[in-house]
Design a protein around this motif. Sequence first.
Motif, short mmCIF file in Angstrom:
data_model
loop_
_atom_site.label_atom_id
_atom_site.label_comp_id
_atom_site.label_asym_id
_atom_site.label_seq_id
_atom_site.Cartn_x
_atom_site.Cartn_y
_atom_site.Cartn_z
N SER A 122 0.81 -1.22 0.00
CA SER A 122 0.00 0.00 0.00
C SER A 122 0.85 1.27 0.00
CB SER A 122 -0.95 0.01 1.21
OG SER A 122 -0.20 0.06 2.42
N ASP A 123 2.17 1.13 0.26
CA ASP A 123 3.06 2.29 0.23
C ASP A 123 3.45 2.67 -1.19
OD1 ASP A 123 3.10 2.66 2.99
OD2 ASP A 123 4.73 1.22 3.27
N ALA A 124 3.06 1.86 -2.16
CA ALA A 124 3.35 2.21 -3.55
C ALA A 124 2.40 3.31 -4.00
CB ALA A 124 3.20 0.98 -4.43
N GLY A 125 2.80 4.05 -5.03
CA GLY A 125 1.98 5.13 -5.56
C GLY A 125 2.84 6.32 -5.95
N THR A 126 2.21 7.44 -6.15
CA THR A 126 2.92 8.66 -6.54
C THR A 126 2.93 9.64 -5.36
OG1 THR A 126 2.23 8.38 -8.85
CG2 THR A 126 3.06 10.54 -8.22
N TYR A 127 4.11 10.07 -5.00
CA TYR A 127 4.28 10.98 -3.87
C TYR A 127 4.48 12.41 -4.39
CZ TYR A 127 4.88 6.96 -0.78
OH TYR A 127 4.68 5.80 -0.06
N TYR A 128 3.72 13.34 -3.80
CA TYR A 128 3.79 14.74 -4.20
C TYR A 128 4.18 15.60 -3.00
CZ TYR A 128 1.00 13.29 -8.27
OH TYR A 128 0.53 12.67 -9.41
N CYS A 129 4.93 16.65 -3.27
CA CYS A 129 5.18 17.65 -2.23
C CYS A 129 4.49 18.94 -2.62
CB CYS A 129 6.68 17.89 -2.04
SG CYS A 129 7.50 18.73 -3.41
N ALA A 130 4.05 19.68 -1.62
CA ALA A 130 3.40 20.98 -1.83
C ALA A 130 4.02 21.98 -0.86
CB ALA A 130 1.90 20.87 -1.61
N VAL A 131 4.51 23.09 -1.41
CA VAL A 131 5.17 24.11 -0.59
C VAL A 131 4.31 25.37 -0.59
CG1 VAL A 131 7.27 25.46 -0.23
CG2 VAL A 131 7.41 23.17 -1.24
N VAL A 132 4.00 25.85 0.61
CA VAL A 132 3.22 27.08 0.75
C VAL A 132 4.20 28.23 0.96
CG1 VAL A 132 1.43 28.28 2.04
CG2 VAL A 132 1.33 25.79 1.78
N THR A 133 4.23 29.16 0.00
CA THR A 133 5.13 30.30 0.09
C THR A 133 4.49 31.52 -0.56
OG1 THR A 133 7.32 31.16 -0.52
CG2 THR A 133 6.31 29.59 -2.04
N CYS A 134 4.66 32.66 0.03
CA CYS A 134 4.12 33.92 -0.49
C CYS A 134 2.62 33.84 -0.73
CB CYS A 134 4.82 34.29 -1.80
SG CYS A 134 6.28 35.31 -1.55
N GLY A 135 1.91 33.10 0.10
CA GLY A 135 0.46 33.01 -0.05
C GLY A 135 0.01 32.11 -1.17
N GLU A 136 0.92 31.37 -1.80
CA GLU A 136 0.56 30.46 -2.88
C GLU A 136 1.00 29.05 -2.53
OE1 GLU A 136 1.79 31.63 -6.73
OE2 GLU A 136 1.28 33.74 -6.46
N ILE A 137 0.39 28.06 -3.20
CA ILE A 137 0.76 26.66 -3.02
C ILE A 137 1.39 26.18 -4.31
CG2 ILE A 137 -0.06 24.35 -2.48
CD1 ILE A 137 -2.41 25.57 -1.05
N LEU A 138 2.65 25.75 -4.22
CA LEU A 138 3.39 25.25 -5.38
C LEU A 138 3.55 23.74 -5.24
CD1 LEU A 138 6.19 27.99 -5.51
CD2 LEU A 138 3.97 27.98 -6.70
N PHE A 139 3.12 22.99 -6.27
CA PHE A 139 3.16 21.54 -6.23
C PHE A 139 4.32 21.01 -7.07
CE2 PHE A 139 -1.23 22.40 -5.12
CZ PHE A 139 -1.50 21.44 -4.16
N GLY A 140 4.89 19.91 -6.60
CA GLY A 140 5.89 19.21 -7.39
C GLY A 140 5.20 18.30 -8.41
N GLU A 141 5.99 17.78 -9.34
CA GLU A 141 5.43 16.94 -10.39
C GLU A 141 5.23 15.50 -9.95
OE1 GLU A 141 7.96 17.39 -13.75
OE2 GLU A 141 7.31 19.45 -14.17
N GLY A 142 5.74 15.14 -8.79
CA GLY A 142 5.49 13.81 -8.25
C GLY A 142 6.64 12.84 -8.48
N THR A 143 6.75 11.87 -7.57
CA THR A 143 7.70 10.78 -7.69
C THR A 143 6.93 9.46 -7.64
OG1 THR A 143 9.50 12.01 -6.63
CG2 THR A 143 9.67 9.62 -6.65
N LYS A 144 7.05 8.65 -8.69
CA LYS A 144 6.33 7.38 -8.75
C LYS A 144 7.16 6.31 -8.05
CE LYS A 144 4.02 4.19 -11.92
NZ LYS A 144 3.74 3.86 -13.34
#
Length: 269
Positions: A214-236
């Motif tokens: 169940s630990d398999a899948g796509t992992y994403y990071c999201a960084v909150v900076t300057c009032g915006e949320i920036l997402f990474g493209e993911g790691t499979k």
Amino acid sequence: MYGQLTALILLAVIQTIEVPHHISLTVVEPGDNLTLTCIVIGKEIGLFYWYKLNFGYMIQTIASGSFTKITLQGQFKNPRFNVTKEGDLHSLIIRNISKEDEATYFCQAGAAYLMKFINGTNLAVNGKKISVHVKQSPETASVQLGASMTLQCSLLYTNKESRAQCPGEHSVHWFRAGSGGFHPGIIYTHSNRSDEQEERSCVYSLSKTIQNSSDAGTYYCAVVTCGEILFGEGTKVEIIFLWGPAVTVLTVLLALSVIVIAVLIFSRD
């Protein structure tokens, strides 16, 4: 007679009421420079003020003085602000505009007992132009059960000036989308951080042990900076199953058993 007197009084009142001046709207981009102007006609010595008004806050005095000498006040005594005077033209210069400069600006002039607002400008600043993006690494990861993995989420700035627009710590979140469908779940809301390349990047790491499928899948990071949320493209993340010696022996024995059974069946025919 009373009617004529009333009419005269109303006419006098109407004539003394000034028509409200229209406040103009100026829209700029973050980082732009802006010059606000105010024309004051009159040679008599008087007073002059620049004001800033944010909705919901008390009015702030940007600069004050006489027609001959005007000085910046308080927090506005910094290189981003400047006031000049050329003849009847007073100017307020704002450099490197940011979202915090969004407000209504007024100029006021007159004598001690007769001050008048000359004009006003509503300053609107478009959305923040942040020269930053998020990069995840690696793009894919193959991990055995029981092994650990480390994922990285880098917040990359074009230059140090971009970093200065959003100082302080950032809020970082990690999500996982299962392979059976996009049902993301929050894994962590903080991680280790290290600054690199003269503060032009921030690197956040996530270390995790793969315990089951169940630990398999796509992992994403999201960084909150300057009032915006920036997402990474993911790691499979994929789980690999490596066979040990015992599994290999059993597989070979199973294959041999199938061959023997097949030979016996064909020999009877």
